[in-house]
Design an enzyme around this catalytic site. Sequence first.
Site, PDB file in Angstrom:
ATOM      1  N   ARG A   1      50.386  23.443   7.050  1.00 58.17           N
ATOM      2  CA  ARG A   1      50.455  21.972   7.050  1.00 58.17           C
ATOM      3  C   ARG A   1      50.167  21.420   8.440  1.00 58.17           C
ATOM      4  O   ARG A   1      49.509  20.385   8.577  1.00 58.17           O
ATOM      5  CB  ARG A   1      51.821  21.500   6.541  1.00 58.17           C
ATOM      6  CG  ARG A   1      51.887  19.994   6.356  1.00 58.17           C
ATOM      7  CD  ARG A   1      53.164  19.539   5.670  1.00 58.17           C
ATOM      8  NE  ARG A   1      54.343  19.782   6.479  1.00 58.17           N
ATOM      9  CZ  ARG A   1      55.590  19.571   6.076  1.00 58.17           C
ATOM     10  NH1 ARG A   1      55.831  19.116   4.867  1.00 58.17           N
ATOM     11  NH2 ARG A   1      56.613  19.817   6.870  1.00 58.17           N
TER      12      ARG A   1
ATOM     13  N   LYS B 247      51.714  14.666   9.412  1.00 61.05           N
ATOM     14  CA  LYS B 247      53.040  14.698  10.055  1.00 61.05           C
ATOM     15  C   LYS B 247      52.821  14.467  11.552  1.00 61.05           C
ATOM     16  O   LYS B 247      52.818  15.389  12.358  1.00 61.05           O
ATOM     17  CB  LYS B 247      53.708  16.042   9.765  1.00 61.05           C
ATOM     18  CG  LYS B 247      55.215  15.951   9.777  1.00 61.05           C
ATOM     19  CD  LYS B 247      55.848  17.123   9.098  1.00 61.05           C
ATOM     20  CE  LYS B 247      57.309  17.255   9.489  1.00 61.05           C
ATOM     21  NZ  LYS B 247      58.122  16.066   9.260  1.00 61.05           N
TER      22      LYS B 247
HETATM   23  N1  PMP Z   1      59.147  13.127   4.273  1.00 63.85           N
HETATM   24  C1  PMP Z   1      59.108  12.908   5.591  1.00 63.85           C
HETATM   25  C2  PMP Z   1      58.662  11.576   6.081  1.00 63.85           C
HETATM   26  C3  PMP Z   1      59.479  13.918   6.488  1.00 63.85           C
HETATM   27  O1  PMP Z   1      59.438  13.703   7.798  1.00 63.85           O
HETATM   28  C4  PMP Z   1      59.916  15.167   5.972  1.00 63.85           C
HETATM   29  C5  PMP Z   1      60.284  16.288   6.899  1.00 63.85           C
HETATM   30  N2  PMP Z   1      61.311  15.973   7.762  1.00 63.85           N
HETATM   31  C6  PMP Z   1      59.968  15.340   4.587  1.00 63.85           C
HETATM   32  C7  PMP Z   1      59.559  14.306   3.768  1.00 63.85           C
HETATM   33  C8  PMP Z   1      60.411  16.637   3.983  1.00 63.85           C
HETATM   34  O2  PMP Z   1      59.442  17.636   4.189  1.00 63.85           O
HETATM   35  P1  PMP Z   1      59.776  19.168   4.293  1.00 63.85           P
HETATM   36  O3  PMP Z   1      60.460  19.555   3.024  1.00 63.85           O
HETATM   37  O4  PMP Z   1      58.469  19.831   4.459  1.00 63.85           O
HETATM   38  O5  PMP Z   1      60.681  19.347   5.480  1.00 63.85           O
END
Ligand code: PMP
Length: 290
Positions: A50, A149
């Site tokens: 990612r 991200k």
């Molecule tokens: N949405 C946002 C905006 C995030 O920043 C995150 C991670 N902190 C998530 C969802 C969850 O993603 P992940 O399960 O990959 O940590």
Amino acid sequence: MKIYIDGKYYDERNARISVFDHGLLYGDGIFEGIRAYNGRVFRLKEHVDRLFCSAKSILLTVPLTHAGVMAAIVETCRRNKLRDGYIRLVVTRGPGTLGLNPNRCKSPSVIIIAGKIQLYPPELYQQGMEIVTVPTTRNLHSALNPAIKSLNYLNNILAKIEANNAGCEEAIMLNAEGFVAECTGDNIFVVKEGRLLTPPLSAGALYGITRRVVMDLAAQSGVKVDEPHLTRYDLINAEECFLTGSAAELMPIVKIDGRVIGAGKPGPVTKKLVTQYHALTKASGQPIYE
Ligand code: PMP
């Protein structure tokens, strides 16, 4: 704590980057939040994949290969004797001039911090949490795609402040069309008539790695999983609701905008997924110590 910056390890007080780094000046960079459990890094490859997708989207060349990033993360955990914790991987555009043009930034920086995180009070995992919908909408994907991200988290931070002002720890963010997108740092799920529902990525959700894991766990237990557009009505009238994130893991939601969800306590589908998730995190991942 030993912090990795561009191939070297520094003590916390000596771990510094330039004030001209565009990560600081403009939020020009990307990151990942990763967990280690039981001496293993959970879903390491997925997080690094990612990261590279985010990098490609913003035309940032990560100065390491996939394998190089993975090895640097594992080595940083090792040097910090981390068995259970949280890893923050950051790639900044690097130092440049005061103008925003990234073509003046010649060397992107890679930073890895292996430490701890405590996002929500532990008792909320038992009782469930209350959240609210906030006025700040999720970024338009045509403007700044929430799938990236990036270090530009002001959209989420504003929503978080609005949640805090309402006495809550997390906020539901709608997209510009009024459909549910996600929370400020977590994806959102509901259980409706036994089916597990979560907004599609096109609604403005991050491609959450915990989201994917939970969808797979549910499917393995024979629970139907779907990604329809959801409105606040759908959330409020759901039988169960929970959030997912690497840091948060699974957080049951028992109240939304003043409405009690289901029986007002963590529901059976949520509880089963929590148990399955914990079992999986303990038993899989990239070993830190061979
Ligand atoms: N949405 C946002 C905006 C995030 O920043 C995150 C991670 N902190 C998530 C969802 C969850 O993603 P992940 O399960 O990959 O940590």
